[in-house]
Design a protein around this motif. Structure first.
Motif, PDB file in Angstrom:
ATOM      1  N   SER A 195      36.507  42.844  25.407  1.00 55.41           N
ATOM      2  CA  SER A 195      37.787  42.147  25.441  1.00 55.41           C
ATOM      3  C   SER A 195      37.845  41.267  26.686  1.00 55.41           C
ATOM      4  CB  SER A 195      38.947  43.143  25.471  1.00 55.41           C
ATOM      5  OG  SER A 195      38.979  43.799  26.737  1.00 55.41           O
ATOM      6  N   LEU A 196      38.722  40.286  26.655  1.00 54.94           N
ATOM      7  CA  LEU A 196      38.875  39.422  27.824  1.00 54.94           C
ATOM      8  C   LEU A 196      39.307  40.228  29.035  1.00 54.94           C
ATOM      9  CD1 LEU A 196      40.594  36.316  26.220  1.00 54.94           C
ATOM     10  CD2 LEU A 196      38.223  36.576  26.907  1.00 54.94           C
ATOM     11  N   GLY A 244      38.675  43.421  29.650  1.00 58.11           N
ATOM     12  CA  GLY A 244      37.531  44.189  30.122  1.00 58.11           C
ATOM     13  C   GLY A 244      36.528  43.330  30.863  1.00 58.11           C
ATOM     14  N   GLN A 245      36.302  42.108  30.365  1.00 52.44           N
ATOM     15  CA  GLN A 245      35.368  41.209  31.045  1.00 52.44           C
ATOM     16  C   GLN A 245      35.920  40.791  32.400  1.00 52.44           C
ATOM     17  OE1 GLN A 245      34.108  38.029  28.495  1.00 52.44           O
ATOM     18  NE2 GLN A 245      33.525  39.435  26.876  1.00 52.44           N
ATOM     19  N   ARG A 246      37.231  40.582  32.492  1.00 51.38           N
ATOM     20  CA  ARG A 246      37.837  40.226  33.778  1.00 51.38           C
ATOM     21  C   ARG A 246      37.665  41.377  34.759  1.00 51.38           C
ATOM     22  NH1 ARG A 246      42.564  41.550  35.607  1.00 51.38           N
ATOM     23  NH2 ARG A 246      43.386  41.993  33.549  1.00 51.38           N
ATOM     24  N   GLN A 247      37.894  42.616  34.289  1.00 51.95           N
ATOM     25  CA  GLN A 247      37.754  43.779  35.158  1.00 51.95           C
ATOM     26  C   GLN A 247      36.315  43.956  35.632  1.00 51.95           C
ATOM     27  OE1 GLN A 247      39.336  47.041  32.929  1.00 51.95           O
ATOM     28  NE2 GLN A 247      41.445  46.338  33.109  1.00 51.95           N
ATOM     29  N   GLN A 248      35.365  43.541  34.822  1.00 48.36           N
ATOM     30  CA  GLN A 248      33.961  43.643  35.196  1.00 48.36           C
ATOM     31  C   GLN A 248      33.500  42.477  36.069  1.00 48.36           C
ATOM     32  OE1 GLN A 248      31.848  46.222  34.528  1.00 48.36           O
ATOM     33  NE2 GLN A 248      33.718  47.206  33.837  1.00 48.36           N
ATOM     34  N   GLY A 249      34.407  41.522  36.325  1.00 46.04           N
ATOM     35  CA  GLY A 249      34.062  40.382  37.171  1.00 46.04           C
ATOM     36  C   GLY A 249      33.189  39.361  36.461  1.00 46.04           C
ATOM     37  N   ALA A 250      33.307  39.279  35.132  1.00 40.46           N
ATOM     38  CA  ALA A 250      32.461  38.353  34.381  1.00 40.46           C
ATOM     39  C   ALA A 250      32.875  36.904  34.564  1.00 40.46           C
ATOM     40  CB  ALA A 250      32.504  38.704  32.888  1.00 40.46           C
ATOM     41  N   TRP A 251      34.109  36.671  34.938  1.00 52.23           N
ATOM     42  CA  TRP A 251      34.602  35.299  35.076  1.00 52.23           C
ATOM     43  C   TRP A 251      34.988  35.029  36.516  1.00 52.23           C
ATOM     44  CZ3 TRP A 251      33.017  33.558  30.806  1.00 52.23           C
ATOM     45  CH2 TRP A 251      33.098  34.323  29.649  1.00 52.23           C
ATOM     46  N   SER A 252      34.614  33.857  37.003  1.00 54.70           N
ATOM     47  CA  SER A 252      34.990  33.467  38.357  1.00 54.70           C
ATOM     48  C   SER A 252      36.420  32.951  38.348  1.00 54.70           C
ATOM     49  CB  SER A 252      34.047  32.378  38.870  1.00 54.70           C
ATOM     50  OG  SER A 252      34.114  31.248  38.032  1.00 54.70           O
ATOM     51  N   PRO A 253      37.079  32.887  39.506  1.00 58.27           N
ATOM     52  CA  PRO A 253      38.442  32.364  39.538  1.00 58.27           C
ATOM     53  C   PRO A 253      38.490  30.917  39.056  1.00 58.27           C
ATOM     54  CG  PRO A 253      37.782  33.246  41.677  1.00 58.27           C
ATOM     55  CD  PRO A 253      36.587  33.302  40.781  1.00 58.27           C
ATOM     56  N   ALA A 254      39.663  30.508  38.611  1.00 58.99           N
ATOM     57  CA  ALA A 254      39.830  29.134  38.124  1.00 58.99           C
ATOM     58  C   ALA A 254      39.472  28.153  39.225  1.00 58.99           C
ATOM     59  CB  ALA A 254      41.270  28.910  37.670  1.00 58.99           C
ATOM     60  N   GLY A 289      43.437  41.629  24.525  1.00 61.49           N
ATOM     61  CA  GLY A 289      43.424  41.654  25.981  1.00 61.49           C
ATOM     62  C   GLY A 289      43.976  40.415  26.641  1.00 61.49           C
ATOM     63  N   ALA A 290      44.390  39.425  25.853  1.00 59.93           N
ATOM     64  CA  ALA A 290      44.916  38.183  26.433  1.00 59.93           C
ATOM     65  C   ALA A 290      46.387  38.352  26.790  1.00 59.93           C
ATOM     66  CB  ALA A 290      44.769  37.030  25.443  1.00 59.93           C
ATOM     67  N   PRO A 291      46.803  37.711  27.877  1.00 60.93           N
ATOM     68  CA  PRO A 291      48.230  37.753  28.212  1.00 60.93           C
ATOM     69  C   PRO A 291      49.052  36.966  27.192  1.00 60.93           C
ATOM     70  CG  PRO A 291      46.935  36.736  29.986  1.00 60.93           C
ATOM     71  CD  PRO A 291      46.020  36.981  28.830  1.00 60.93           C
ATOM     72  N   PRO A 292      50.369  37.155  27.209  1.00 67.91           N
ATOM     73  CA  PRO A 292      51.210  36.373  26.301  1.00 67.91           C
ATOM     74  C   PRO A 292      51.008  34.877  26.521  1.00 67.91           C
ATOM     75  CG  PRO A 292      52.498  38.027  27.472  1.00 67.91           C
ATOM     76  CD  PRO A 292      51.133  38.028  28.070  1.00 67.91           C
ATOM     77  N   VAL A 293      51.353  34.105  25.501  1.00 67.12           N
ATOM     78  CA  VAL A 293      51.190  32.659  25.570  1.00 67.12           C
ATOM     79  C   VAL A 293      51.908  32.100  26.800  1.00 67.12           C
ATOM     80  CG1 VAL A 293      53.181  32.068  24.138  1.00 67.12           C
ATOM     81  CG2 VAL A 293      51.205  30.573  24.144  1.00 67.12           C
ATOM     82  N   GLY A 294      51.363  31.072  27.366  1.00 68.62           N
ATOM     83  CA  GLY A 294      51.981  30.434  28.527  1.00 68.62           C
ATOM     84  C   GLY A 294      51.017  30.320  29.694  1.00 68.62           C
ATOM     85  N   GLN A 295      51.590  30.228  30.879  1.00 67.67           N
ATOM     86  CA  GLN A 295      50.784  30.017  32.076  1.00 67.67           C
ATOM     87  C   GLN A 295      49.824  31.165  32.352  1.00 67.67           C
ATOM     88  OE1 GLN A 295      53.762  29.213  35.070  1.00 67.67           O
ATOM     89  NE2 GLN A 295      53.322  27.014  34.978  1.00 67.67           N
TER      90      GLN A 295
END
Length: 123
Positions: free
Chosen positions: A31-32, A34-44, A94-100
């Motif tokens: 899930s997105l 889970g991947q964020r928690q694992q550090g798979a994505w760098s900050p924007a 795992g995605a936040p609600p629509v929006g920012q």
């Protein structure tokens, strides 16, 4: 000493490698969230990003890559469906609600996919 246990350790390792039960997948990492928690994505990236960010849709590029790599239709369709969800900011597990909040999560993922595709295209 370790030498007296070496053969038993090797046998244990070999048996473990032969047991397909050890090949289980922890789906929480898919899930997105889970991947964020694992550090798979760098900050924007900062405003403006790189020249290639935000240019074009990812779906056609991923489909073209899948054709070049001769992956199965199921893999190609799944990959294209995923990046199209990212492009359109669609709801996923795992995605936040629509929006920012969602855009803040999807933007670095899109940027990472775009950078990867750019790198593959330059090879």
């Amino acid at each position: 000493s370790w030498e007296s246990m070496a053969e038993a350790a090797f046998d244990h390792l070999w048996m473990g490698l032969g047991d397909d039960a050890n090949l289980r997948l922890d789906t929480s990492h898919l899930s997105l969230s889970g991947q964020r928690q694992q550090g798979a994505w760098s900050p924007a990236s900062p405003a403006g990003g790189t020249a290639s960010e935000g240019v074009g849709r990812l779906g056609p590029r991923v489909a073209a890559l899948a054709l070049r790599c001769r992956v199965s239709d199921a893999v190609q369709k799944g990959a294209v469906r995923l990046v199209e969800k990212l492009d359109s900011s669609s709801d996923t597990a795992g995605a936040p609600p629509v929006g920012q909040a969602r855009e803040a999560r999807y933007s670095p993922i899109r940027a990472a996919v775009r950078r990867t595709l750019d790198g593959l295209d330059s090879d």
